[in-house]
Design a protein around this motif. Structure first.
Motif, PDB file in Angstrom:
ATOM      1  N   SER A   1      41.771  30.788  53.292  1.00  0.00           N
ATOM      2  CA  SER A   1      42.808  31.679  53.834  1.00  0.00           C
ATOM      3  C   SER A   1      44.156  30.986  53.819  1.00  0.00           C
ATOM      4  CB  SER A   1      42.463  32.098  55.269  1.00  0.00           C
ATOM      5  OG  SER A   1      41.312  32.915  55.291  1.00  0.00           O
ATOM      6  N   ALA A   2      45.169  31.710  53.318  1.00  0.00           N
ATOM      7  CA  ALA A   2      46.545  31.231  53.343  1.00  0.00           C
ATOM      8  C   ALA A   2      47.354  32.166  54.241  1.00  0.00           C
ATOM      9  CB  ALA A   2      47.095  31.167  51.918  1.00  0.00           C
ATOM     10  N   ALA A   3      48.662  32.191  54.052  1.00  0.00           N
ATOM     11  CA  ALA A   3      49.551  32.956  54.927  1.00  0.00           C
ATOM     12  C   ALA A   3      49.838  34.330  54.322  1.00  0.00           C
ATOM     13  CB  ALA A   3      50.852  32.198  55.143  1.00  0.00           C
ATOM     14  N   ARG A   4      49.472  35.373  55.042  1.00  0.00           N
ATOM     15  CA  ARG A   4      49.699  36.740  54.565  1.00  0.00           C
ATOM     16  C   ARG A   4      51.189  37.067  54.521  1.00  0.00           C
ATOM     17  NH1 ARG A   4      46.153  41.294  57.438  1.00  0.00           N
ATOM     18  NH2 ARG A   4      44.533  39.802  56.804  1.00  0.00           N
ATOM     19  N   ALA A   5      51.975  36.417  55.357  1.00  0.00           N
ATOM     20  CA  ALA A   5      53.419  36.658  55.355  1.00  0.00           C
ATOM     21  C   ALA A   5      54.052  36.241  54.034  1.00  0.00           C
ATOM     22  CB  ALA A   5      54.077  35.913  56.509  1.00  0.00           C
TER      23      ALA A   5
END
Length: 394
Positions: free
Chosen positions: A258-262
């Motif tokens: 998981s990374a940053a959705r933003a």
């Protein structure tokens, strides 16, 4: 992490963990490169505070400094799809090297990888007994592969064994994550898989861990995982499942990919509020090196690492190569040998040696140790659960 939060804070911190042998055995040349990373500036005007950037002590080639730092703090890689790939190859030798795959022992050593989680995930569509059987076959394959490559690989079931393997010059192989479908809605199967070495289960793709979050049986699965020392992986889970699992789990939770959705609106990436919640719960977000989730360049991956560190904290961010998973990877990070280039980019951005050591090795060690501590405490209070999905969810 409600009831045991205070106790978990008392566990060994990263600085207290046994260092890999590379730190003790580094030659004079390696130490000459590494030494400025930790050496304080002389007192007086302009002295850097504690936690200064890894390149603050005076220039030097960032890539050379990255190799020196990784020799002391190797990478604990949170996800490898190698088992499913190997079962389709007629022959392979990981110690000599395999050009048809992303991961082999020479490239793991070139990338300074000290530990690697081998995924037991299955193709979509497998469920019930077929999913259980396929998971067992993959688990057996992993053990066979590790035994066939004793000079490069060694099985590990926890933080101490991973450190021991690295100290012996081997890459530690940890089993997981496996998909929740492999449990076939049975806590007995969960216990059997744990006995065989499974350490991570992904909470998605089942009736008890869906879009609406965890059901009563799903919560019981998390409690039994805590009792066993099996970590919950929340990558790909619904936001509702992530929130509930973070709230009820007494052990740290993982997001293995998981990374940053933003920064990139991929469904497996986390929104900012969940990154904050994950950091508050002392969980761990392992940022994947995939073009789809993080972007096409090393700088894009570093942007995600910066973002996660800023919101969740330096103790809650790690690395997930996601090699041999079928994903495309950023330029300059095509396989397991690319980690020094990523660390060099982070050094150039001012990451301190302490934060880099947490990113590569320390945070995974902390989570594994915390899971073991939680399990020992839970087993003193709780018998193995005999709950069935029919009884709890109807």
């Amino acid at each position: 992490m409600a009831e045991l939060q205070d106790e978990l804070h008392a566990t060994a911190e990263v600085g207290e963990l046994d260092p890999p042998a590379a730190v003790r055995d580094a030659g004079p040349e390696s130490l000459a490169v590494l030494e400025p990373l930790a050496a304080p500036d002389p007192p007086g005007a302009g002295a850097e505070p504690a936690g200064a950037p890894a390149d603050a002590a005076g220039g030097g080639d960032p890539l050379a400094r990255a190799h020196a730092l990784l020799a002391a703090h190797p990478v604990a890689d949170g996800y490898s799809g190698l088992p499913w790939v190997l079962r389709h190859l007629p022959w392979y030798d990981l110690e000599l090297g395999e050009s048809t795959i992303d991961t082999d022992v020479p490239r793991l050593r070139e990338g300074h990888v000290g530990a690697l989680f081998w995924s037991l995930h299955l193709p979509e569509g497998l469920a019930g007994e077929r999913a259980v059987g396929a998971t067992l076959e993959q688990l057996d394959l992993v053990r066979t592969v590790v035994e066939a490559h004793p000079e490069g690989l060694r099985m590990a079931h926890g933080a101490a064994q991973a450190t021991d393997a690295t100290n012996c010059g081997r890459v530690a192989v940890l089993l997981g994550p496996a998909g929740a479908t492999a449990l076939d809605d049975s806590l007995g199967i969960l216990r059997a898989l744990h006995t065989l070495g499974l350490r991570v289960v992904t909470l998605s793709g089942t009736s008890w861990a869906g879009e609406n979050g965890l059901t009563r049986f799903g919560e019981e699965v998390v409690r039994e995982m805590n009792r066993l020392g099996v970590l919950a992986d929340l990558s790909g889970a619904s936001d509702a499942t992530v929130r509930r699992a973070v709230a009820i789990s007494k052990a740290p939770v993982l997001c293995t990919r998981s990374a940053a959705r933003a920064l990139r609106p991929h469904p497996s990436n986390l929104p900012d509020d969940l990154l904050v919640a994950l950091g508050a719960a002392k969980g761990l977000c392992l940022v994947p090196l995939t073009a789809e989730q993080t972007g096409p360049s090393v700088r894009d991956v570093a942007d995600h690492l910066d973002h996660v560190r800023a919101l969740a904290g330096p103790e809650c961010v790690g690395l997930s190569g996601t090699y041999d998973s079928g994903a495309a990877h950023p330029q300059d990070l095509p396989d397991a040998s690319g980690y020094p280039r990523l660390v060099a980019e982070l050094i150039g951005r001012g990451w301190s040696e302490a934060d880099l050591a947490l990113l590569t090795w320390g945070n995974v060690q902390r989570v594994l140790r915390s899971a073991d501590f939680t399990a020992r405490a839970a087993r003193n209070r709780r018998e193995p659960s005999t709950a069935r999905i029919a009884d709890l969810d109807g």
